[in-house]
Design an enzyme around this catalytic site. Structure first.
Site, PDB file in Angstrom:
ATOM      1  N   ASP A  30      37.273  54.468   8.500  1.00  0.00           N
ATOM      2  CA  ASP A  30      35.959  53.922   8.821  1.00  0.00           C
ATOM      3  C   ASP A  30      35.616  54.233  10.266  1.00  0.00           C
ATOM      4  O   ASP A  30      36.482  54.596  11.067  1.00  0.00           O
ATOM      5  CB  ASP A  30      35.909  52.406   8.566  1.00  0.00           C
ATOM      6  CG  ASP A  30      37.063  51.681   9.217  1.00  0.00           C
ATOM      7  OD1 ASP A  30      37.425  52.036  10.360  1.00  0.00           O
ATOM      8  OD2 ASP A  30      37.613  50.746   8.611  1.00  0.00           O
ATOM      9  N   ASP A  32      33.464  53.130  13.804  1.00  0.00           N
ATOM     10  CA  ASP A  32      32.789  52.090  14.573  1.00  0.00           C
ATOM     11  C   ASP A  32      32.071  52.745  15.738  1.00  0.00           C
ATOM     12  O   ASP A  32      32.564  53.688  16.343  1.00  0.00           O
ATOM     13  CB  ASP A  32      33.809  51.089  15.115  1.00  0.00           C
ATOM     14  CG  ASP A  32      34.490  50.325  13.995  1.00  0.00           C
ATOM     15  OD1 ASP A  32      33.791  49.602  13.268  1.00  0.00           O
ATOM     16  OD2 ASP A  32      35.712  50.471  13.839  1.00  0.00           O
ATOM     17  N   ASP A 109      42.102  45.168  21.427  1.00  0.00           N
ATOM     18  CA  ASP A 109      43.513  44.770  21.386  1.00  0.00           C
ATOM     19  C   ASP A 109      44.445  45.773  22.057  1.00  0.00           C
ATOM     20  O   ASP A 109      45.018  45.496  23.103  1.00  0.00           O
ATOM     21  CB  ASP A 109      43.963  44.417  19.958  1.00  0.00           C
ATOM     22  CG  ASP A 109      43.541  45.433  18.917  1.00  0.00           C
ATOM     23  OD1 ASP A 109      43.002  46.488  19.281  1.00  0.00           O
ATOM     24  OD2 ASP A 109      43.759  45.175  17.709  1.00  0.00           O
TER      25      ASP A 109
END
Ligand code: ATP
Ligand code: MG
Length: 417
Positions: A30, A32, A109
């Site tokens: 995917d 982003d 993160d």
């Protein structure tokens, strides 16, 4: 999308997992996008755009089956999971939520997840040393690891999952707090843990993920009863079966074959189920009743940590409960089991059990053949049905129920099956 946003006067970057995956030569699942456009401004640019999220508004831009997530640069360290709503209300927070690209980078993160690909000069922008970490195949948390895990314990699982997926090592200071802080994971939202566990085990790296969970001390938090059962299974047969099953899952993913969460959970919770079953049988509970109760108990207990939806837990239980029927050879029962909607999954599960224990070899052989035989061949193998021979003592039922069941199957036959 990046060009459209740029042409409208905004800056926009590909960010996160996609940049990381491309740098190591993997295909991103995917994509982003991070931008300085606000959600409303993004929506104005794309017809196929929906705004989602309550506190942090995100834009989803839909292209056929693909969804691209477009987020405005943010400044806080919340991951937007909705897990922690301590600062939920408050205009101030909302006003402060957007930030610069640097702010956006440090709230992510791992350094490897904080790289931005820019179309102006085809460069990768790096504000946290992520490029070097990716080149060294290293996963390193941004900021103080303990604090980042306390903010969001799911990051511990993400560390293990991404290391398994990418073949990265977890940097010492990032890995060290995990065994100590592992119990915090039990407080994460069960729905989120369910999503994570699917990613851990159904993305083609299940074996490595499982080993990572064992190694980091996260397994007993995620699957407490199975971890305990594995521990007390001295022969190691249960662990061997689990790994065999996970290797099979990985092979299916590699071949683009479908994988089912129900089967996965049947596998992951099988040690717990076996332990519960043995316990109940030792208390003298009738085998069939014990199986049902063990299946329910394991499911209910597991729901404390992981929100396992019923559409998966019910077929998972069926896979378990059908196991006891593979030893039966009465013709009617054989035909009925072959026609059971969960037969194939239950049979595959039996094959796995055989790989860990030779006890099931005869059953596997019989059912392997039975699937390819015609009705006549099957009848010949099993012999002619003798009246009154249709039910074994093992699951003898009161004669009243027995008659009723027979009549029902007769009626089904008469109705033109
Ligand atoms: P993959 O898609 O391969 O599972 P990913 O890194 O893309 O891995 P996503 O869940 O798609 O994971 O998240 C996209 C990006 O959002 C991450 O790369 C990271 O920058 C950021 N992110 C995701 N989860 C967190 C979190 N818990 N804390 C901080 N940042 C996060
Ligand atoms: Mg991603």
């Amino acid at each position: 999308m990046l060009y459209r946003l740029r042409d409208a006067g905004f800056s926009a970057y590909l960010v996160g997992g996609a940049v990381r995956d491309l740098l190591v030569g993997q295909h991103p699942k995917d994509f982003d996008v991070a931008t300085d456009a606000t959600p409303e401004q993004i929506k104005q640019q794309f017809r196929n755009c929906r705004l989602i999220g309550r506190r942090f508004r995100l834009a989803h831009v839909v292209f056929g089956r693909e969804i691209i997530e477009v987020a405005t640069f943010r400044a806080n360290s919340d991951d937007g999971s909705g897990d922690r709503e301590t600062h939920e209300d408050g205009r101030l927070l909302r006003d402060n939520v957007y930030g610069s690209i640097e702010d956006d980078a440090i709230r992510r993160d791992f350094t490897a997840n904080a790289l931005y690909y820019a179309i102006e000069d085809f460069s990768v922008r790096d504000y946290c040393g992520g490029f070097e970490d990716v080149m060294a195949r290293r996963l390193r948390l941004i900021g103080d690891p303990e604090q980042r895990y306390r903010e969001d314990p799911v990051r511990m699982l993400r560390a293990v999952r991404l290391a398994a997926k990418l073949g990265f090592t977890i940097d010492g200071p990032t890995a060290d707090p995990i065994p100590v802080l592992a119990p915090l994971l039990a407080e994460a939202a069960p729905a989120r843990l369910f999503e994570e566990i699917l990613k851990l085990f159904l993305s083609g790296n299940a074996v490595a993920s499982f080993q990572g969970l064992e190694h980091s001390g996260l397994l007993p938090v995620l699957l407490p009863e199975s971890a305990a059962a594995l521990q007390s299974n001295r022969s190691g047969a249960l662990r061997a079966m689990l790994l065999e099953g996970l290797a099979g899952t990985d092979a299916r993913v590699a071949n683009d074959e479908p994988v089912s969460p129900a089967f996965l959970f049947a596998l992951l919770l099988w040690p717990a189920y076996c332990k519960a079953l043995i316990g109940l049988q030792a208390q003298g509970v009738h085998p069939e009743e014990a199986a049902r109760r063990a299946a329910d108990r394991v499911t209910v207990h597991q729901l404390n940590t992981i929100a396992l939806p019923r559409r998966f837990s019910l077929p998972m239980q069926e896979i378990w409960l059908l196991q006891s029927r593979f030893s039966q050879r009465q013709r009617k029962r054989v035909t009925r089991l072959l026609a059971h909607p969960r037969f194939r999954a239950a049979f595959d599960f039996l094959v796995l059990r055989q790989s860990a224990s030779p006890d099931h070899a005869a059953d596997v052989e019989f059912w392997t053949q039975a699937q390819t035989q015609t009705n006549e061949e099957l009848a010949a193998t099993l012999g002619v049905e003798v009246p009154g021979d249709s039910y074994t003592d093992e699951d003898a039922v009161p004669s009243k129920r027995r008659r009723r069941r027979r009549r029902r199957s007769g009626a089904a036959g008469a109705s033109g099956e």
